[in-house]
Motif scaffolding. Structure first.
Motif, short mmCIF file in Angstrom:
data_model
loop_
_atom_site.label_atom_id
_atom_site.label_comp_id
_atom_site.label_asym_id
_atom_site.label_seq_id
_atom_site.Cartn_x
_atom_site.Cartn_y
_atom_site.Cartn_z
N LEU A 466 0.84 -1.20 0.00
CA LEU A 466 0.00 0.00 0.00
C LEU A 466 0.88 1.25 0.00
CD1 LEU A 466 -2.65 -1.18 2.60
CD2 LEU A 466 -2.73 -1.37 0.11
N PRO A 467 0.31 2.40 -0.39
CA PRO A 467 1.13 3.62 -0.46
C PRO A 467 1.76 4.01 0.86
CG PRO A 467 -0.92 3.91 -1.66
CD PRO A 467 -1.05 2.62 -0.93
N ASP A 468 1.12 3.67 2.00
CA ASP A 468 1.69 4.06 3.28
C ASP A 468 2.78 3.11 3.76
OD1 ASP A 468 0.22 1.84 3.83
OD2 ASP A 468 -1.16 2.80 5.25
N GLY A 469 3.15 2.11 2.95
CA GLY A 469 4.23 1.19 3.30
C GLY A 469 3.75 -0.12 3.89
N ARG A 470 2.49 -0.20 4.26
CA ARG A 470 1.97 -1.47 4.78
C ARG A 470 1.88 -2.49 3.63
NH1 ARG A 470 -3.09 -1.32 6.18
NH2 ARG A 470 -3.54 0.72 5.23
N VAL A 471 2.07 -3.75 3.98
CA VAL A 471 2.08 -4.82 2.98
C VAL A 471 1.04 -5.85 3.37
CG1 VAL A 471 3.46 -6.61 1.86
CG2 VAL A 471 4.53 -4.45 2.49
N ARG A 472 0.25 -6.26 2.40
CA ARG A 472 -0.78 -7.28 2.62
C ARG A 472 -0.51 -8.47 1.71
NH1 ARG A 472 -6.40 -5.17 1.38
NH2 ARG A 472 -6.78 -7.38 1.86
N ILE A 473 -0.72 -9.65 2.25
CA ILE A 473 -0.65 -10.88 1.46
C ILE A 473 -2.06 -11.25 1.07
CG2 ILE A 473 0.02 -13.31 1.46
CD1 ILE A 473 2.18 -12.63 3.49
N LEU A 474 -2.35 -11.27 -0.22
CA LEU A 474 -3.71 -11.52 -0.71
C LEU A 474 -3.95 -13.03 -0.75
CD1 LEU A 474 -3.85 -8.90 -3.60
CD2 LEU A 474 -4.39 -8.61 -1.18
N ASP A 475 -4.25 -13.56 0.44
CA ASP A 475 -4.38 -15.01 0.57
C ASP A 475 -5.83 -15.46 0.63
OD1 ASP A 475 -4.91 -13.85 2.96
OD2 ASP A 475 -3.58 -15.10 4.16
N ALA A 476 -6.73 -14.74 -0.05
CA ALA A 476 -8.12 -15.20 -0.12
C ALA A 476 -8.14 -16.58 -0.78
CB ALA A 476 -8.96 -14.21 -0.91
N LYS A 477 -9.18 -17.33 -0.51
CA LYS A 477 -9.23 -18.73 -0.91
C LYS A 477 -8.97 -18.89 -2.40
CE LYS A 477 -12.13 -22.85 -0.83
NZ LYS A 477 -13.46 -23.41 -0.45
N PRO A 478 -7.90 -19.59 -2.79
CA PRO A 478 -7.59 -19.77 -4.21
C PRO A 478 -8.24 -21.03 -4.75
CG PRO A 478 -5.80 -20.60 -2.91
CD PRO A 478 -6.84 -20.12 -1.92
N GLY A 479 -8.19 -21.17 -6.06
CA GLY A 479 -8.61 -22.42 -6.67
C GLY A 479 -7.52 -23.47 -6.55
N ALA A 480 -7.87 -24.69 -6.94
CA ALA A 480 -6.90 -25.78 -6.90
C ALA A 480 -5.98 -25.70 -8.12
CB ALA A 480 -7.62 -27.13 -6.87
N MET A 481 -4.97 -26.53 -8.11
CA MET A 481 -3.99 -26.55 -9.20
C MET A 481 -4.67 -26.84 -10.52
SD MET A 481 -0.57 -28.92 -9.48
CE MET A 481 0.18 -28.12 -8.06
N LEU A 482 -4.23 -26.19 -11.58
CA LEU A 482 -4.79 -26.41 -12.91
C LEU A 482 -4.41 -27.80 -13.42
CD1 LEU A 482 -3.90 -22.98 -14.55
CD2 LEU A 482 -6.04 -23.65 -13.46
#
Length: 571
Positions: A466-482
């Protein structure tokens, strides 16, 4: 000491017999007893092989849990392996050693090791035969002594003196034979160790550098390597001796000196004008098609022993093969890297959004794999960015990666969000290659509104700064391997972006380490990304990508390909 060998065939039986003979010698078993042990073991192993099934040879010696001071061998059938119910065979011989005797009992397929084992068996047999001959001579001597008693004391002393001289001659001959055998053993050991050192590297220059280190000062005073097609002047002397030129033309070793060398398989030449005071041995470095160069040696003393010269010629042959293999590997590696980079995409220029990508091949193998990144626009003006990883390495993985990338671009023409695109890729991969799998993350940036839509399929999660320097890991539920045998609909996830935000997409080769797993690596990437300000990312995203990669890859060699794609929304 307790050691076991599993015997399924004649090769296992031969290796087990060699290992037992070595251990018996190491434990100080007398020569006659050792010969009896190995002969009896060979006969019983042959019977076991005739009966069929699987057998186990167990050898217990001093230091074993049983506490015995003898060497105890047992051959027993393996239950359930076709030889069950048969009585085990045992034999015990006395040992001179009482403690743990170090040594390696593994018998390899190396010709030098097998030859040494054969010579050792012949030496034991020769000792037994020598003792039998000595006993027969002793019996004959006593018979002659009884028969010649009436000839007087003078004749008896003469015979004793003759026998003493003969025994001294026999001892001297035996000592010379032992010395020659020891020298031969040293040569074979050196040849095996030097060959292993040369073949351990697939770097051509490293092999050339190791040759003098191996030969000086034991077998040569100086070593010159003349390579015919090498671009580095370090390996090109200003002038070459006539013997070296002749060796290059004929492919035969040449010996240049003011005296005949008498070396097997080597042609004698006059002394070199470049170094008339010292002999030179010039040996070609052969390869599969044409010789690579000539190895020129000067002796550590006045001249070489003929057996040493034979060993040096064989070492040169192996060195030439190792250098040829290294050159072929380097050539194939360069082709693989060129192919891999040709398959990667040139990133588009997008107003208000900067892109920077890095691809680093693994440091092992042919450096070609299934990692890829891509970025392109859709019809509505939105920008699609994708990063993925096809399982496996090599040309097959690279071809499948190219097909997946092409299929994704084709699906994106019809529109649809990242989740829909991944779902269609999943079905495509299942139909195209049922035994191949892939992971991917797709992120779409909308042109008119600062939103990010993304979806993942079995891939490490994106990292958002984010612009203020904070970092987020976007770990919302993913799909399975293709490509897995499972029907799935991969969902989209949306994030609101503000100017100055930076999204990092990457493959597992960047963050995963065998000893630590993947989560600590993702945390390190998030920390590295959080240390940069929006102004630095705005100014030079390419330099920021290099500076982010450096601390993440400096801890070890890369065992997997690395891809990193940075997407920065201008502040």
């Amino acid at each position: 000491m307790t050691r076991s060998w599993r015997i399924d065939g004649v090769t296992d039986a031969a290796r087990a017999r060699i290992a037992v003979a070595r251990l018996a010698a190491a434990y100080g078993v007398p020569t006659v007893e050792r010969a009896r042990l190995t002969a009896a073991l060979s006969g019983h192993l042959r019977q076991c092989l005739t009966k069929g099934g699987t057998w186990v040879l167990t050898l217990e010696g001093p230091g074993s849990p049983a506490g015995t001071s003898d060497l105890h061998a047992v051959v027993a059938p393996v239950p359930g392996a076709g030889a069950a119910g048969r009585a085990p065979w045992t034999v015990t011989v006395p040992c001179a050693a009482t403690g743990e005797v170090p040594g390696e009992d593994t018998v390899t397929d190396d010709p030098a090791g097998l030859s040494e084992a054969l010579l050792g068996a012949d030496e034991d047999t020769a000792v037994v035969l020598a003792q039998l001959t000595e006993q027969e001579e002793l019996v004959a001597f006593h018979r002659e002594e009884l028969h010649q008693t009436n000839q007087g004391v003078v004749v008896l002393h003469a015979e004793l003196d003759a026998a003493g001289r003969a025994q001294q001659a026999a001892f001297a001959a035996e000592r010379r034979a032992r010395e020659e055998a020891e020298k031969a053993r040293h040569r074979l050991t050196f040849l095996a160790d030097a060959s292993a050192a040369l073949n351990a590297s697939l770097n051509h220059d490293e092999i050339v550098r190791r040759l003098p280190e191996l030969l000086v000062p034991r077998y040569a005073e100086s070593v010159d390597v003349w390579l015919f097609d090498h671009d580095d002047d370090r390996h090109r002397p200003a002038a070459h001796s006539g013997a070296a030129v002749l060796a290059a033309r004929t492919g035969r070793p040449q010996y240049a000196a003011d005296h005949p060398g008498g070396l097997p398989g080597v042609d004698d030449r006059p002394p070199s004008a470049l170094a008339p005071e010292r002999p030179l041995l010039c040996v070609p470095l052969p390869a599969r098609r044409t010789p690579l160069g000539v190895l020129t040696l000067s002796p550590p003393g006045e001249r070489w022993d003929p057996d040493d010269a034979v060993m040096l010629i064989e070492l040169a042959r192996r060195a030439g093969t190792a250098m040829d293999n290294a050159r072929r590997f380097e050539h194939n590696r360069d082709i693989a890297e060129t192919l891999q980079r040709a398959l990667l995409t040139e990133l588009p220029t997008t107003p208000g959004l900067s892109l920077a990508a890095r691809y680093l091949p693994a440091t092992h193998g042919l450096n070609i794999g299934g990692d890829w990144y891509d970025a392109f626009r859709q019809r509505d003006g939105s920008l699609i960015t994708v990063i993925g990883d096809v399982t496996g390495h090599g040309l097959h993985a690279a071809v499948m990666m190219s097909q997946l990338r092409t299929a994704l671009r084709a699906y994106a023409v019809d529109g649809g969000g990242p989740g829909r695109l991944l779902t269609r890729l999943h079905g495509y991969l299942r139909h195209l290659q049922p035994d191949l799998f892939a992971t991917a993350v797709i992120a779409r940036f909308h042109p008119d509104e600062h939103t990010l839509t993304w979806a993942a399929a079995g891939h490490p999660p994106p990292v958002l700064r984010l612009p203020d320097g904070r970092v987020r890991i976007l770990d919302a539920k993913p799909g399975a391997m293709l490509g897995i045998p499972l029907r799935q609909d991969i969902a989209d996830h949306t994030e609101r972006l503000t100017p100055g935000s930076t999204l990092a997409l990457y493959t597992d080769g960047l963050v995963e380490r065998r000893a630590l797993g993947i989560d600590p690596g993702i945390e390190r990437l998030a920390q590295a990304l959080g240390t940069y300000g929006s102004a630095a990312l705005d100014a030079d995203l390419e330099e920021s990508a290099d500076r982010i990669l450096h601390p993440l890859l400096s801890d070890s060699e890369r065992e997997d390909d690395v891809c990193l794609l940075l997407c920065h929304l201008h502040g």
